[in-house]
Motif scaffolding. Structure first.
Motif, PDB file in Angstrom:
ATOM      1  N   THR A  46     -10.923  23.590  -5.884  1.00  7.77           N
ATOM      2  CA  THR A  46      -9.689  23.374  -5.031  1.00  7.77           C
ATOM      3  C   THR A  46      -9.288  22.367  -4.649  1.00  7.77           C
ATOM      4  OG1 THR A  46     -11.176  22.842  -3.017  1.00  7.77           O
ATOM      5  CG2 THR A  46     -11.168  25.205  -3.729  1.00  7.77           C
ATOM      6  N   TRP A  47      -7.746  22.207  -4.190  1.00  6.93           N
ATOM      7  CA  TRP A  47      -7.068  21.081  -3.919  1.00  6.93           C
ATOM      8  C   TRP A  47      -7.942  20.235  -2.837  1.00  6.93           C
ATOM      9  CZ3 TRP A  47      -2.127  19.157  -5.563  1.00  6.93           C
ATOM     10  CH2 TRP A  47      -1.797  20.041  -6.715  1.00  6.93           C
ATOM     11  N   HIS A  48      -8.314  20.687  -2.016  1.00  7.46           N
ATOM     12  CA  HIS A  48      -9.081  19.957  -1.042  1.00  7.46           C
ATOM     13  C   HIS A  48     -10.190  19.077  -1.642  1.00  7.46           C
ATOM     14  CE1 HIS A  48     -11.024  18.875   2.663  1.00  7.46           C
ATOM     15  NE2 HIS A  48     -12.219  19.216   2.157  1.00  7.46           N
ATOM     16  N   GLN A  49     -10.857  19.861  -2.767  1.00  6.24           N
ATOM     17  CA  GLN A  49     -12.033  19.152  -3.373  1.00  6.24           C
ATOM     18  C   GLN A  49     -11.486  17.831  -4.173  1.00  6.24           C
ATOM     19  OE1 GLN A  49     -14.061  22.117  -5.460  1.00  6.24           O
ATOM     20  NE2 GLN A  49     -15.595  22.585  -3.818  1.00  6.24           N
ATOM     21  N   GLN A  50     -10.355  18.057  -5.006  1.00  8.32           N
ATOM     22  CA  GLN A  50      -9.780  17.100  -5.867  1.00  8.32           C
ATOM     23  C   GLN A  50      -8.889  15.841  -5.233  1.00  8.32           C
ATOM     24  OE1 GLN A  50      -8.598  18.533  -9.856  1.00  8.32           O
ATOM     25  NE2 GLN A  50      -9.381  20.559  -9.487  1.00  8.32           N
ATOM     26  N   VAL A  51      -8.070  16.528  -4.583  1.00  6.88           N
ATOM     27  CA  VAL A  51      -6.866  15.747  -3.878  1.00  6.88           C
ATOM     28  C   VAL A  51      -7.591  14.966  -2.704  1.00  6.88           C
ATOM     29  CG1 VAL A  51      -4.516  15.384  -3.310  1.00  6.88           C
ATOM     30  CG2 VAL A  51      -5.070  16.846  -5.041  1.00  6.88           C
ATOM     31  N   GLY A  52      -7.934  15.912  -1.945  1.00 10.69           N
ATOM     32  CA  GLY A  52      -8.612  15.419  -0.588  1.00 10.69           C
ATOM     33  C   GLY A  52      -9.516  14.360  -0.564  1.00 10.69           C
ATOM     34  N   SER A  53     -10.365  14.476  -1.491  1.00 13.08           N
ATOM     35  CA  SER A  53     -11.697  13.698  -1.494  1.00 13.08           C
ATOM     36  C   SER A  53     -11.021  12.100  -2.220  1.00 13.08           C
ATOM     37  CB  SER A  53     -12.724  14.044  -2.478  1.00 13.08           C
ATOM     38  OG  SER A  53     -12.250  14.455  -3.786  1.00 13.08           O
ATOM     39  N   LEU A  66       0.860  -1.176  -0.094  1.00 17.56           N
ATOM     40  CA  LEU A  66      -0.037   0.075  -0.102  1.00 17.56           C
ATOM     41  C   LEU A  66       0.790   1.210  -0.040  1.00 17.56           C
ATOM     42  CD1 LEU A  66      -2.804  -1.082   2.680  1.00 17.56           C
ATOM     43  CD2 LEU A  66      -2.827  -0.793   0.069  1.00 17.56           C
ATOM     44  N   TRP A  67       2.181   1.145   0.376  1.00 21.27           N
ATOM     45  CA  TRP A  67       2.792   2.314   0.690  1.00 21.27           C
ATOM     46  C   TRP A  67       3.464   2.855  -0.720  1.00 21.27           C
ATOM     47  CZ3 TRP A  67       3.277   4.860   4.943  1.00 21.27           C
ATOM     48  CH2 TRP A  67       3.001   4.331   6.227  1.00 21.27           C
ATOM     49  N   TRP A  68       3.439   2.077  -1.995  1.00 20.35           N
ATOM     50  CA  TRP A  68       3.410   2.807  -3.065  1.00 20.35           C
ATOM     51  C   TRP A  68       2.327   2.610  -4.039  1.00 20.35           C
ATOM     52  CZ3 TRP A  68       2.134  -0.509  -7.258  1.00 20.35           C
ATOM     53  CH2 TRP A  68       2.146  -1.843  -6.986  1.00 20.35           C
ATOM     54  N   ALA A  69       1.150   1.752  -3.776  1.00 18.66           N
ATOM     55  CA  ALA A  69       0.050   1.650  -4.320  1.00 18.66           C
ATOM     56  C   ALA A  69      -0.803   3.141  -4.031  1.00 18.66           C
ATOM     57  CB  ALA A  69      -0.826   0.445  -3.986  1.00 18.66           C
ATOM     58  N   ALA A  70      -0.817   3.315  -2.926  1.00 20.90           N
ATOM     59  CA  ALA A  70      -1.611   4.835  -2.991  1.00 20.90           C
ATOM     60  C   ALA A  70      -1.173   5.967  -3.635  1.00 20.90           C
ATOM     61  CB  ALA A  70      -1.580   5.066  -1.332  1.00 20.90           C
ATOM     62  N   PRO A  71       0.218   6.353  -3.505  1.00 22.50           N
ATOM     63  CA  PRO A  71       0.739   7.491  -4.462  1.00 22.50           C
ATOM     64  C   PRO A  71       0.522   7.226  -5.823  1.00 22.50           C
ATOM     65  CG  PRO A  71       2.444   6.749  -2.482  1.00 22.50           C
ATOM     66  CD  PRO A  71       1.021   5.788  -2.602  1.00 22.50           C
ATOM     67  N   LEU A  72       0.660   5.794  -6.293  1.00 22.34           N
ATOM     68  CA  LEU A  72       0.368   5.676  -7.606  1.00 22.34           C
ATOM     69  C   LEU A  72      -0.896   5.994  -8.012  1.00 22.34           C
ATOM     70  CD1 LEU A  72       1.956   4.280 -10.021  1.00 22.34           C
ATOM     71  CD2 LEU A  72       0.552   2.051  -9.529  1.00 22.34           C
ATOM     72  N   LEU A  73      -1.747   5.909  -7.222  1.00 23.38           N
ATOM     73  CA  LEU A  73      -3.146   6.197  -7.306  1.00 23.38           C
ATOM     74  C   LEU A  73      -3.606   7.649  -7.254  1.00 23.38           C
ATOM     75  CD1 LEU A  73      -3.723   3.196  -7.165  1.00 23.38           C
ATOM     76  CD2 LEU A  73      -5.890   3.334  -6.430  1.00 23.38           C
ATOM     77  N   THR A  74      -2.762   8.209  -6.473  1.00 31.94           N
ATOM     78  CA  THR A  74      -2.954   9.765  -6.248  1.00 31.94           C
ATOM     79  C   THR A  74      -2.084  10.803  -7.160  1.00 31.94           C
ATOM     80  OG1 THR A  74      -2.982   9.316  -3.817  1.00 31.94           O
ATOM     81  CG2 THR A  74      -2.477  11.432  -4.390  1.00 31.94           C
ATOM     82  N   ALA A  75      -1.287  10.343  -7.787  1.00 31.02           N
ATOM     83  CA  ALA A  75      -0.307  10.967  -8.770  1.00 31.02           C
ATOM     84  C   ALA A  75      -1.296  11.518 -10.070  1.00 31.02           C
ATOM     85  CB  ALA A  75       0.639  10.174  -9.253  1.00 31.02           C
ATOM     86  N   PRO A  76      -2.152  10.806 -10.574  1.00 29.76           N
ATOM     87  CA  PRO A  76      -3.025  11.247 -11.855  1.00 29.76           C
ATOM     88  C   PRO A  76      -3.895  12.267 -11.185  1.00 29.76           C
ATOM     89  CG  PRO A  76      -2.782   8.970 -11.746  1.00 29.76           C
ATOM     90  CD  PRO A  76      -2.373   9.294 -10.479  1.00 29.76           C
ATOM     91  N   VAL A  77      -4.569  12.325 -10.112  1.00 33.43           N
ATOM     92  CA  VAL A  77      -5.169  13.421  -9.508  1.00 33.43           C
ATOM     93  C   VAL A  77      -4.625  14.566  -9.568  1.00 33.43           C
ATOM     94  CG1 VAL A  77      -6.875  13.967  -7.877  1.00 33.43           C
ATOM     95  CG2 VAL A  77      -6.748  11.716  -8.550  1.00 33.43           C
ATOM     96  N   VAL A  78      -3.330  14.720  -8.927  1.00 36.71           N
ATOM     97  CA  VAL A  78      -2.460  15.796  -8.736  1.00 36.71           C
ATOM     98  C   VAL A  78      -2.217  16.345 -10.194  1.00 36.71           C
ATOM     99  CG1 VAL A  78      -0.143  16.641  -8.046  1.00 36.71           C
ATOM    100  CG2 VAL A  78      -1.508  14.818  -6.642  1.00 36.71           C
ATOM    101  N   VAL A  79      -1.900  15.522 -11.225  1.00 39.75           N
ATOM    102  CA  VAL A  79      -1.782  15.957 -12.561  1.00 39.75           C
ATOM    103  C   VAL A  79      -2.958  16.862 -13.112  1.00 39.75           C
ATOM    104  CG1 VAL A  79      -1.416  15.085 -15.091  1.00 39.75           C
ATOM    105  CG2 VAL A  79       0.059  14.242 -13.117  1.00 39.75           C
ATOM    106  N   SER A  80      -4.223  16.151 -12.909  1.00 37.52           N
ATOM    107  CA  SER A  80      -5.240  16.838 -13.468  1.00 37.52           C
ATOM    108  C   SER A  80      -5.493  17.964 -12.747  1.00 37.52           C
ATOM    109  CB  SER A  80      -6.503  15.762 -13.053  1.00 37.52           C
ATOM    110  OG  SER A  80      -7.635  16.521 -13.422  1.00 37.52           O
ATOM    111  N   ALA A  81      -5.198  18.376 -11.231  1.00 37.46           N
ATOM    112  CA  ALA A  81      -5.427  19.367 -10.593  1.00 37.46           C
ATOM    113  C   ALA A  81      -4.680  20.461 -11.050  1.00 37.46           C
ATOM    114  CB  ALA A  81      -5.231  19.122  -9.048  1.00 37.46           C
TER     115      ALA A  81
END
Length: 426
Positions: free
Chosen positions: A166-173, A144-159
Motif C-alpha cells: 500500500t501507499w501507506h507502507q511505502q511512501v508513509g514509512s 529541507l523544503w526541496w531536499a525532502a521532496p527530492l528524496l520522496t520522489a523515487p519512492v513514489v516512482v517505485s510505488a
C-alpha cells in the motif's frame, strides 16, 4: 583509594581499612569518550570521513555480492553491472557528506531514480538519510523544503511502477524516516548552537573577569601610590625644612638645633609608622590586623600643623561650624590639607606663610581653602605629577570639586579650594 588503621578502645590495632572512592557514573565515561572522538575528528576530518565511507562501501558491496538485495528487490533480473554501479553510487559520495552535503544529495538523486525505476530497491538508498541529516545540521533549514521532496520522489516512482504493498507502507514509512532524520539533525544543530553560545558566554565572562582584575589592580596601585606620595612626600618635606633650619641654627643656637633634630626624629618615626601601616595592608596574613588601624582624620590636623610649623612654615587656621564628617571625608580633607602644605613647603620659599579656612555645613558638606604667600607653585607639569591628580581623585570620590592655582593679581601665592557637597540620602 586510601588506607588507614583503626584502633579499638582496648588499644589493639585493627587491620587496614580501605576507603573506596565512588565510581564515576557511566555518563562521565561516555562524555569523556565523546570528547576524545570529537577532538580526533577535528584534528583528522578526512581520516574519519574515509573510515566512515569505507564502512558503508563495504556494507553495500556485501549486500551486492551476498545477494541480500534480492530480499527487497522488485525485479530480480537487474543486470549485475547496474547493481554494482548503484551500490557505489549510494556509498562512495558519502565522503563529502559533511563538507558538501547539498552536492552529495544531488549526486545521489539520479542514482535513487534509477534504483527505483529498475526495481533493484537497494537498501543502500537509505544512506540518503545520512546526507539529509547533514543537510539539516549544516545548511540553512530552508534547504529541507526541496531536499525532502527530492528524496520522496523515487519512492513514489517505485510505488507507481511496481505497486507492491500500500501507499501507506511505502511512501508513509519513507516520509517518517525523512522526518526523523531531519529532526535529529535540527536537534543536534540546536544543541551545538546552545553549547557554543554557553562557551562563548563563558569565554566573554572570563575575559571580563580578567579585565576587572586588571582594573582593580590598577586602581589599587593608584591608591597605594597616592598614599605613598601623601605620607612620604609630606614628611620628607617637613624633615627637609627642619634640617635646613637646624643647620642655620647650629652655629648660633645649639639648643634650637637640638630641637630641630628632635622634631626630625619624631617626624621620621611618624612617617615610618604610617609607611608600615600601609605596607601591612599589602600583606595577606596581616590584612585583618591592618584593617583595624585608623586612617588619619580631622583630629590629626593639629599634629600635622604642629609638624609644619616646626619645619618653619607659619600656619593660621580658621574653623566655621562643627565638624561632623564620616571617616572617608575626614581622610580626604586631611590629605588635601597635607598635600597643599607640602607643596607650600617645597615651592613657596623662605618667609612664606599659610592660612587654612575650614567651613563645615549640613549633611557632611565641607569647604576647605588653603592659601599661602609664596611666589606661586610651578606648573603641574614640572612637578612629580602625583600631588594635584591625587587630590582631584580623592575629591571625585565624593562628587566634590577642587580648584588649585595662583591667587589673583596683585596677591601673591597659591590657593587650593576643596568643596565636598552634602551626602546623598540613602
Amino acid at each position: 583509594m586510601r588506607s588507614e588503621f583503626r584502633t579499638t578502645e582496648a588499644g589493639s590495632t585493627m587491620g587496614p581499612v580501605t576507603e573506596q572512592r565512588p565510581a564515576e557514573p557511566l555518563t562521565e565515561h561516555v562524555h569523556r569518550l565523546t570528547r576524545r572522538l570529537r577532538a580526533f575528528d577535528r584534528r583528522h576530518p578526512l581520516l574519519w570521513d574515509a573510515h566512515f565511507t569505507g564502512f558503508w562501501v563495504l556494507a553495500a558491496l556485501v549486500d551486492y555480492y551476498g545477494g541480500g538485495w534480492r530480499t527487497t528487490a522488485h525485479d530480480l533480473d537487474v543486470p549485475g553491472g547496474l547493481l554494482l554501479a548503484l551500490s557505489l553510487g549510494f556509498s562512495v559520495p558519502l565522503l563529502g557528506r559533511r563538507s558538501h552535503p547539498r552536492a552529495v544529495l544531488l549526486v545521489m538523486a539520479p542514482v535513487a531514480f534509477v534504483n527505483a525505476w529498475s526495481g533493484a530497491a537497494l537498501q543502500a538508498s537509505l544512506l540518503q538519510l545520512v546526507v539529509l541529516y547533514h543537510v539539516a545540521l549544516r545548511l540553512p533549514l530552508r534547504t529541507l523544503w526541496w531536499a525532502a521532496p527530492l528524496l520522496t520522489a523515487p519512492v513514489v516512482v517505485s510505488a507507481v511502477r511496481y505497486g507492491e504493498g500500500t501507499w501507506h507502507q511505502q511512501v508513509g514509512s519513507h516520509l517518517t524516516s525523512i522526518l526523523v532524520a531531519a529532526l535529529i539533525g535540527v536537534t543536534v544543530r540546536t544543541r551545538r548552537s546552545y553549547t557554543d553560545a554557553l562557551e562563548d558566554r563563558a569565554r566573554r565572562l572570563e575575559i571580563e573577569r580578567d579585565q576587572q582584575v586588571l582594573l582593580a589592580a590598577a586602581a589599587e596601585r593608584a591608591r597605594i601610590a597616592r598614599e605613598m606620595h601623601d605620607i612620604i612626600g609630606h614628611n620628607l618635606s617637613v624633615i627637609t625644612g627642619l634640617a635646613d633650619g637646624g643647620r642655620y641654627a647650629a652655629a648660633k643656637s645649639p639648643q634650637r638645633a637640638a630641637q630641630a633634630l628632635d622634631a626630625i626624629g619624631t617626624t621620621s618615626r611618624q612617617a615610618l609608622s604610617e609607611l608600615r601601616r600601609l605596607l601591612d595592608v599589602l600583606r595577606e596574613e596581616e590584612k585583618e590586623e591592618a584593617a583595624l588601624t585608623p586612617q588619619p582624620g580631622l583630629t590629626d590636623l593639629d599634629r600635622l600643623l604642629a609638624g609644619v610649623r616646626d619645619a618653619g612654615l607659619p600656619v593660621r587656621t580658621t574653623v566655621h561650624g562643627r565638624p561632623a564628617l564620616p571617616p572617608g571625608r575626614q581622610l580626604t580633607v586631611y590629605r588635601v590639607v597635607q598635600e597643599a602644605l607640602t607643596n607650600t613647603l617645597k615651592h613657596a620659599g623662605p618667609g612664606a606663610t599659610s592660612e587654612i579656612d575650614l567651613s563645615y555645613g549640613e549633611g557632611g558638606a565641607v569647604t576647605v581653602t588653603i592659601t599661602d604667600t609664596g611666589p606661586g607653585w610651578p606648573a603641574p607639569d614640572s612637578s612629580d605629577g602625583r600631588g594635584l591628580p591625587g587630590m582631584r581623585e580623592r575629591t571625585a570620590l565624593y562628587g566634590g570639586t577642587l580648584e588649585a592655582g595662583p591667587r589673583p593679581h596683585p596677591e601673591r601665592g597659591w590657593r587650593v579650594c576643596l568643596h565636598l557637597p552634602e551626602e546623598a540620602p540613602q
